[in-house]
Motif scaffolding. Structure first.
Motif, PDB file in Angstrom:
ATOM      1  N   UNK A  29       2.301   9.868  16.856  1.00 51.10           N
ATOM      2  CA  UNK A  29       1.264   8.922  17.285  1.00 51.10           C
ATOM      3  C   UNK A  29       0.745   8.101  16.107  1.00 51.10           C
ATOM      4  N   UNK A  30       0.485   8.751  14.972  1.00 47.32           N
ATOM      5  CA  UNK A  30      -0.022   8.036  13.797  1.00 47.32           C
ATOM      6  C   UNK A  30       1.044   7.117  13.203  1.00 47.32           C
ATOM      7  N   UNK A  31       2.273   7.596  13.173  1.00 47.12           N
ATOM      8  CA  UNK A  31       3.358   6.753  12.655  1.00 47.12           C
ATOM      9  C   UNK A  31       3.521   5.501  13.505  1.00 47.12           C
ATOM     10  N   UNK A  39       0.771  -6.795  11.262  1.00 50.03           N
ATOM     11  CA  UNK A  39       0.710  -7.243   9.872  1.00 50.03           C
ATOM     12  C   UNK A  39       1.699  -6.482   8.997  1.00 50.03           C
ATOM     13  N   UNK A  40       2.120  -5.312   9.449  1.00 52.20           N
ATOM     14  CA  UNK A  40       3.134  -4.534   8.731  1.00 52.20           C
ATOM     15  C   UNK A  40       2.736  -4.198   7.308  1.00 52.20           C
ATOM     16  N   UNK A  41       1.493  -3.807   7.113  1.00 51.66           N
ATOM     17  CA  UNK A  41       1.001  -3.579   5.757  1.00 51.66           C
ATOM     18  C   UNK A  41       1.532  -2.292   5.141  1.00 51.66           C
ATOM     19  N   UNK A  42       1.791  -1.292   5.977  1.00 49.88           N
ATOM     20  CA  UNK A  42       2.138   0.034   5.457  1.00 49.88           C
ATOM     21  C   UNK A  42       3.537   0.466   5.893  1.00 49.88           C
ATOM     22  N   UNK A  43       4.196   1.195   4.996  1.00 50.97           N
ATOM     23  CA  UNK A  43       5.443   1.889   5.305  1.00 50.97           C
ATOM     24  C   UNK A  43       5.175   3.378   5.143  1.00 50.97           C
ATOM     25  N   UNK A  44       5.464   4.150   6.183  1.00 49.26           N
ATOM     26  CA  UNK A  44       5.225   5.589   6.137  1.00 49.26           C
ATOM     27  C   UNK A  44       6.346   6.246   5.332  1.00 49.26           C
ATOM     28  N   UNK A  45       5.983   6.866   4.224  1.00 49.87           N
ATOM     29  CA  UNK A  45       6.982   7.466   3.333  1.00 49.87           C
ATOM     30  C   UNK A  45       7.277   8.921   3.682  1.00 49.87           C
ATOM     31  N   UNK A  46       6.330   9.591   4.359  1.00 50.23           N
ATOM     32  CA  UNK A  46       6.520  11.025   4.620  1.00 50.23           C
ATOM     33  C   UNK A  46       5.590  11.465   5.734  1.00 50.23           C
ATOM     34  N   UNK A  47       6.110  12.343   6.604  1.00 52.24           N
ATOM     35  CA  UNK A  47       5.284  13.042   7.585  1.00 52.24           C
ATOM     36  C   UNK A  47       5.562  14.532   7.398  1.00 52.24           C
ATOM     37  N   UNK A  48       4.530  15.278   7.040  1.00 52.64           N
ATOM     38  CA  UNK A  48       4.725  16.709   6.767  1.00 52.64           C
ATOM     39  C   UNK A  48       3.724  17.532   7.580  1.00 52.64           C
ATOM     40  N   UNK A  49       4.153  18.733   7.970  1.00 53.33           N
ATOM     41  CA  UNK A  49       3.305  19.642   8.734  1.00 53.33           C
ATOM     42  C   UNK A  49       3.061  20.895   7.896  1.00 53.33           C
TER      43      UNK A  49
END
Length: 672
Positions: A29-31, A39-49
């Motif tokens: 959901x957050x990704x 605007x595409x300001x951010x690129x998600x580099x990692x999703x960790x649990x």
């Protein structure tokens, strides 16, 4: 702003999700919020649990902030409430160098506009070194709403935290910053400062306000449990569907059958073949006698010759080498035994007489053949005369029944495994703090109810030929119910719950499915009696092994025992058939004759429990099982069918013909 994207890392804090990543709904959901930002300001580099562990949370943050190339933004989700294990703020706070209370205020304001329970949240935000860190709630909906409330300000905040020249960033003033972020500034209305409601709209008023293209009633949403009982719905937001409409939605959203390889054994009963099956071996695999008698090698004439013959050998129905049979002698042979090489036919023992024994008197020595009508091939089962190797013996779509014929056929031709459709595993979960195990010792306290539904449904599922899993009883508390559902889906394909689907303040199944798990409720009411609040939903999860998206089904049935059982047979059973490749799905429909008058409900079609019997005239007759109250599971005693009564028909008389859905076998015949 730089042309390159800012980097964001997402940390999910959850004991459950850390053990099974497929249960996590917050990460995706957050990704999606970052990816859908135009605007595409951010690129998600990692999703960790990680689990609810201070050490694990701090290790992740330090790993992403305390080096030469840190991420610009860390978003955490989970562990911000008041539960004993909720320690995310305590883990993050000591690491913050500069606190960002304005961002916290903005998130809380946005949440409080939706639910007053937002005041129970404990978010924190701030900067460590050059990285902005923000903690969000653990529910997908809450986390998404909080992030969206501040998303447009985050690029500017991250640029400043990373050390960008503040004068260059502010060269156009606050108005320019708001325009760059796509924000409207506060407006003054009658002396009060208010924020323009078009937060994400254009600065100039030349565009029309957005207009929705669908009606809210076409996609209703469940109660928000955080709103409290005074703000709950007073009537269901879900449209009332007919039974046929509900069944159509179930068929549409039941995942298609999946083929799996299975061994040919007793566990195969009830499965449906997903491919044609060919014989591995011929049956019989050797020339065999079909009678008890004497194998004989015929002369060139092709017919037997009367006379006395010496018994040269014996062939029993057992493995072993057999010598060749010479003309002029015979071999005693039993039914099913292999013919000796050279033998052409078998003379039945009835067409012979014993002439002499061996000297010890234990065996036959000479036998007289009394007929000359035996021809070549008589009384012999030739190789492959039943089934030839390579021949198709069963076709795709055919089922393996408990009668045994199909399993016997597969075994007889050497087939060791077959491709069949996977039979879903079904879990049963009772819900409610008032529910106690049916076998608990002692008297019931005021308000307690013995769990009737779970053992009843488990029996029905197993009787239908499917694997059933007992998932126990879940509390009505939102967190406990969510955890029980998440755990259930690590074990089952289809989940059946009972209770918690009506309009009470503790009826939390719909909200938990929809708001906490991110599931889709396809219907929440059906025009039928019993079972009106029956709910059907689906949930898409990630397979932890393959990473593929898989669909799980949820049938939330009413808490009353008779209602739950009727709805299992009417709705769950056909879905299990569809998922298993069984066609046509569902209970078979027959026409029965009423043995006594039955009253119909004025407003809803009713599924009346009856015992159907067959009389010697070949006609099926139905007898009511008595009072049909939805709480009375006794109405299922001796019942093997559901009488399909139309709404508003008054009384149906003895002798009337009515449709019925067969749940079980029709036992024997009775006198007409």
């Amino acid at each position: 702003m730089s042309d390159s994207k800012l980097t964001a890392a997402i940390l999910i804090v959850s004991d459950t999700a850390s053990q099974n990543a497929s249960t996590d709904r917050c990460g995706p959901a957050l990704k999606e919020v970052f990816e859908s930002d135009e605007r595409g300001s951010f690129a998600v580099s990692e999703v960790k649990i990680v689990p609810d562990s201070t050490e694990a949370i701090q290790h992740f943050i330090k790993h992403n902030t305390d080096h030469a190339d840190p991420v610009n933004l860390i978003i955490t989700s989970g562990g911000t409430g008041f539960a004993v294990k909720d320690s995310t703020p305590e883990a993050v706070s000591p690491l913050i160098h500069k606190h960002a209370t304005g961002l916290v205020h903005a998130m809380l304001s946005a949440s409080l506009a939706i639910t007053p329970f937002a005041m129970m949240a404990r978010p924190i935000a701030g900067v460590r070194n050059s990285t902005l860190i923000i903690t969000l709630p653990g529910s997908p909906k809450g986390a998404k709403e909080n992030l969206e409330a501040i998303l447009r300000q985050l690029p500017h905040a991250c640029q400043q935290a990373a050390g960008a020249d503040s004068r260059e960033l502010h060269v156009g003033g606050v108005t320019q910053l708001e325009q760059d972020a796509g924000l409207r500034r506060f407006m003054t209305v009658k002396g009060m400062s208010v924020y323009n409601c078009e937060i994400y709209g254009h600065v100039h008023g030349s565009h029309k306000a957005p207009v929705p293209h669908t009606k809210s009633e076409s996609h209703p949403q469940s109660n928000d449990p955080n709103a409290g009982p005074s703000r709950r719905y007073r009537s269901s937001p879900y449209p009332m569907l007919s039974v046929d409409e509900a069944l159509q939605l179930i068929q549409e959203h039941t995942p298609s059958s999946k083929a799996v390889m299975r061994l040919v054994d007793e566990a195969l009963v009830g499965s449906v073949l997903a491919d044609d099956v060919k014989a591995v071996e011929s049956v019989p695999a050797f020339r065999a006698s079909i009678v008890d008698g004497y194998a004989i090698k015929l002369p060139s004439s092709g017919k037997s010759v009367k006379g006395i013959y010496p018994v040269a050998m014996i062939s029993h129905a057992q493995a072993g080498d057999i010598a060749s049979l010479e003309e002029g002698s015979i071999a005693r042979i039993t039914t099913g035994a292999p013919l000796p090489p050279g033998a052409d036919a078998v003379v039945m023992v009835e067409d012979t007489v014993l002439k002499s024994n061996t000297t010890d008197g234990q065996e036959e020595k000479d036998v007289e053949i009394l007929t000359d009508e035996i021809v070549r091939g008589e009384n012999i089962r030739e190789v492959g005369s039943d089934v030839q190797a390579g021949e198709t013996i069963m076709k795709k779509g055919e089922g393996i029944t408990a009668i045994g014929g199909e399993l016997g056929l597969l075994a007889s031709v050497g087939v060791r495994q077959v491709l069949v459709y996977h039979k879903p595993v079904v879990g049963v979960l009772s819900t409610g703090d008032e529910i106690v195990p049916h076998d608990r010792l002692g008297d019931l306290r005021l308000g307690e109810v013995r769990d009737t539904n779970r053992p009843t449904l488990l029996t029905a599922i197993q009787g239908s030929g499917f694997k059933a899993m007992d998932l126990g009883i879940a509390s009505d508390k939102p967190g406990a119910l969510e955890e029980a559902l998440r755990t259930a889906f690590t074990h089952v394909d289809v989940l059946i719950t009972t209770g918690g689907v009506s309009m009470g303040e503790l009826d939390l199944l719909k909200p938990t499915i929809e708001r906490a798990l991110g599931g889709t409720i396809h219907f929440g009411r059906v025009n039928m009696k019993p079972g009106k609040p029956t709910t059907f939903a689906s949930l898409v999860l990630k397979n932890p092994t393959s990473g593929a998206r898989i669909t799980k089904l949820i049938f939330s049935l009413p808490g009353n025992p008779a209602s739950a059982t009727v709805c299992y047979h009417l709705f769950v059973f056909p879905s299990l058939h569809t998922a298993s490749g069984i066609s046509p799905p569902g209970l078979p429909k027959v026409t029965v004759i009423l043995e006594s008058a039955v009253r119909c409900d004025k407003g809803r079609p009713e599924y009346h429990r009856v015992a159907v019997t067959a009389k010697r005239d070949g006609i099926l007759y139905a007898n009511s099982t008595g009072m049909q109250r939805s709480s009375r599971i006794g109405s299922f005693k001796s019942a093997n069918a559901l009488l399909c009564l139309p709404a508003g028909k008054g009384m149906l008389s003895k002798g009337d013909k009515v449709d019925a859905l067969l749940m079980g076998q029709i036992v024997g015949y009775i006198d007409a």
